[in-house]
Scaffold this motif. Structure first.
Motif, PDB file in Angstrom:
ATOM      1  N   TYR A 128      -3.048   8.368  -2.336  1.00  0.00           N
ATOM      2  CA  TYR A 128      -2.832   8.102  -1.106  1.00  0.00           C
ATOM      3  C   TYR A 128      -1.790   9.068  -0.184  1.00  0.00           C
ATOM      4  O   TYR A 128      -1.639   8.585   0.901  1.00  0.00           O
ATOM      5  N   LEU A 129      -1.221   9.944  -0.950  1.00  0.00           N
ATOM      6  CA  LEU A 129      -0.209  10.494  -0.369  1.00  0.00           C
ATOM      7  C   LEU A 129      -0.764  11.372   1.110  1.00  0.00           C
ATOM      8  O   LEU A 129      -0.198  11.531   2.114  1.00  0.00           O
ATOM      9  N   THR A 130      -2.104  11.611   0.833  1.00  0.00           N
ATOM     10  CA  THR A 130      -2.737  12.439   2.000  1.00  0.00           C
ATOM     11  C   THR A 130      -4.065  11.707   2.605  1.00  0.00           C
ATOM     12  O   THR A 130      -4.868  12.200   3.176  1.00  0.00           O
ATOM     13  N   ALA A 131      -3.897  10.340   2.153  1.00  0.00           N
ATOM     14  CA  ALA A 131      -5.011   9.308   2.802  1.00  0.00           C
ATOM     15  C   ALA A 131      -4.826   9.457   4.225  1.00  0.00           C
ATOM     16  O   ALA A 131      -3.796   9.715   4.888  1.00  0.00           O
ATOM     17  N   TYR A 132      -5.973   9.127   4.842  1.00  0.00           N
ATOM     18  CA  TYR A 132      -6.193   9.431   6.330  1.00  0.00           C
ATOM     19  C   TYR A 132      -5.139   8.419   7.097  1.00  0.00           C
ATOM     20  O   TYR A 132      -4.427   8.731   7.907  1.00  0.00           O
ATOM     21  N   ALA A 133      -5.157   7.155   6.526  1.00  0.00           N
ATOM     22  CA  ALA A 133      -4.382   5.939   7.019  1.00  0.00           C
ATOM     23  C   ALA A 133      -2.902   6.225   6.917  1.00  0.00           C
ATOM     24  O   ALA A 133      -2.076   6.231   7.886  1.00  0.00           O
ATOM     25  N   ILE A 134      -2.567   6.872   5.877  1.00  0.00           N
ATOM     26  CA  ILE A 134      -1.023   7.289   5.799  1.00  0.00           C
ATOM     27  C   ILE A 134      -0.627   8.405   6.694  1.00  0.00           C
ATOM     28  O   ILE A 134       0.464   8.160   7.430  1.00  0.00           O
TER      29      ILE A 134
END
Lengths: 250, 293
Positions: free
Chosen positions: B55-61
């Motif tokens: 999730y570190l580079t998830a689009y939403a984040i």
């Protein structure tokens, strides 16, 4: 000779203390006047009133033929607005006891900032003139230095160059050598002597009696907010009751 | 080491070293132990690190954090502009102008930022429409988006604090230089622009840097009015995937990385502003002095 400065009955108080108690004084164009007197006699205050850094309470003060700091308007004196005050101050240059150089500017910037910002001169031409002014006070090699890197004597010479760069009719010196180490006093006095010879109108508040005697045309001796003695410099020191001058020169 | 005093001149050329510092070793060991304990606790705790990594580079984040950065920049810009105006007004000779500046600082420093955001967001209850009546009018409900409400709330409140920082910076200036500038024939505005403010900049740079870093994190409060910054996004995500601590760690990493970069940037700015004044030694050759000395 026309009068550069005419003062009649100048009064000025700070709170309950009346510092100037009816000063009468004339300075002719091209004259070098030495203001001497004991501490607290009002000489620095008088000097600061000449360019409205302090405001007089009463009296008639004209510098370069203009009423200082006020406008004559239907029987009353109205304090000048910021613009006119700034314009009037261009007629005088001031050298302070503590130099007061602009700390964030180089030496050259200190000298050209007045001509560029206030007189609207072209920056390149002003820099050229500024370098010449600095060369005249012996600091041609210091243009790109900052004030904090200079000795007190050097800083004061920059301050003199900054004042001259505006080409004012009158130069005011407020104890220009009192904050200097003894060995640095002479370089500043020499610079001032050169200016005096060039025929500029100068008012010098000083404790350097030898300088006052040799360079000033006339001396005014202040005590208790009044001019108690005035006269041509050589005669002044010859005639005045010696103990009085000696007394204050402690 | 011999017990007897060495003879005179026998100490020439003997190597020198620092004193023994037992305390340092003790503290060092204690800190290292604590760090190891913490790392172990997080490593063995109920944290799925693979989720963090994913999730570190998830689009939403990334979008959420970009919104955080946009809000930080926008609110700080507004805050500095308002703060400068309020500081200058606070130092004015005109009593009305001073009172306006004082009132602004009093009001916006006096109400919690959380409450201010809600007030801006619900402005429609007080002013149903905004603009010039009959000419250009909008319904406040439509205009006051979460972004605008957060920008105004954070920026206007920040301005009240920044005003005091700038005012303090201006007041710490050298009166002698102001007099010198007046004597040269500068007008009030010129003295402020050319002499006072450039030097104020150097003084206020550290506290302003501090406030930028503060704003980066405070902007997360905009989540309460639905602005899609990174904390808002993270909570949306953990409502769905139930990975609470993982999502919070993802946010922490982004905040820490950014604060680190801002800290480096701040010291660069401070060094640059200190050019003329950092060198205090009079008449000494300065060119060879290291920066930051």
């Amino acid at each position: 000779m026309t009068a550069a400065i005419r003062a009649r009955g100048i009064r000025k108080s700070f709170g309950p203390v009346e510092v100037l108690r009816g000063i009468d004084l004339d300075v002719a164009e091209g004259e070098v006047l030495g203001l001497i007197g004991p501490s607290g006699s009002g000489k620095s205050t008088l000097l600061r009133c000449l360019n409205s850094l302090d405001d007089i309470d009463d009296g008639d003060l004209r510098v370069n033929g203009e009423i200082v700091g006020h406008v004559w308007e239907k029987g009353r004196l109205r304090r000048m607005d910021d613009r006119r005050l700034a314009e009037q101050r261009r007629g005088t240059g001031m050298v302070f006891q503590r130099f007061n150089l602009f700390a964030h500017m180089t030496v050259l910037e200190n000298v050209v900032c007045g001509p560029v910002r206030v007189l609207g001169r072209d920056r390149r031409a002003a820099c050229e003139a500024g370098r010449a002014h600095l060369a005249r006070v012996g600091l041609a090699d210091f243009c790109e230095r900052y004030p904090a890197e200079l000795s007190g004597g050097q800083q004061q010479r920059v301050a003199i160059a900054r004042a001259i760069a505006m080409d004012p009719k009158i130069l005011l010196f407020d104890e220009p050598t009192s904050a200097l180490d003894p060995e640095l006093v002479d370089e500043v006095l020499t610079t001032m002597r050169d200016l005096a010879v060039q025929g500029r109108t100068m008012v010098v508040v000083t404790h350097e009696l030898a300088f006052a005697r040799d360079v000033c045309d006339r001396i005014a001796f202040l005590d208790g907010g009044r001019v108690v003695e005035t006269g041509p410099a050589p005669a002044f020191f010859a005639v005045i009751s010696p103990h009085r001058v000696v007394q204050f020169d402690c | 080491m011999t017990a007897a005093d060495p003879t005179l001149e026998s100490l020439i050329g003997v190597p020198r070293s620092e004193p023994m510092r037992v305390g340092r070793i003790v503290v060092g060991v204690a800190v290292a132990t604590l760090v190891v304990f913490m790392v172990r606790a997080f490593a063995l705790g109920e944290i799925e690190w693979s989720w963090v990594a994913r999730y570190l580079t998830a689009y939403a984040i990334l979008v959420g954090f970009a919104n955080t950065l946009i809000m930080t920049a926008g609110a700080m810009a507004l805050g500095i502009a308002l703060g400068l105006a309020a500081a200058l007004m606070g130092l004015s000779e005109d009593p009305t102008t001073r009172a306006v500046a004082k009132g602004y600082v009093w009001f916006f420093r006096g109400i919690p930022i959380y409450l201010q955001l809600l007030l801006w967001f619900n402005l429609a209850l007080v002013f149903p429409t905004l603009g010039i009546p009959g000419l250009a009018e909008v319904r406040t409900v439509d205009a006051m988006t979460p972004f605008l409400a957060a920008l105004l709330g954070l920026g206007v409140c920040q301005g009240a604090y920044t005003a005091e920082v700038i005012r303090a910076g201006i007041l710490s200036g050298d009166v002698g230089q102001i007099e010198a500038a007046r004597a040269v024939g500068m007008r009030r505005g010129q003295v402020m622009r050319h002499i006072v403010l450039p030097q104020t900049l150097r003084i206020i740079a550290p506290p302003i840097g501090n406030e930028v870093i503060g704003m980066l994190k405070h902007s997360s409060i905009a989540a309460v009015i639905g602005y899609q910054e990174v904390m808002h996004t993270a909570s949306m995500l953990h409502f769905v995937n139930n990975r609470v601590i993982e999502m919070l760690i993802v946010c922490s990493i982004w905040y820490l990385v950014t604060v680190t970069l801002l800290t480096i940037g701040q010291s660069l700015v401070e060094r640059r502003l200190g050019r003329s004044l950092g060198r205090r030694t009079a008449a000494a050759p300065v060119a060879e002095e290291g920066a930051g000395a």
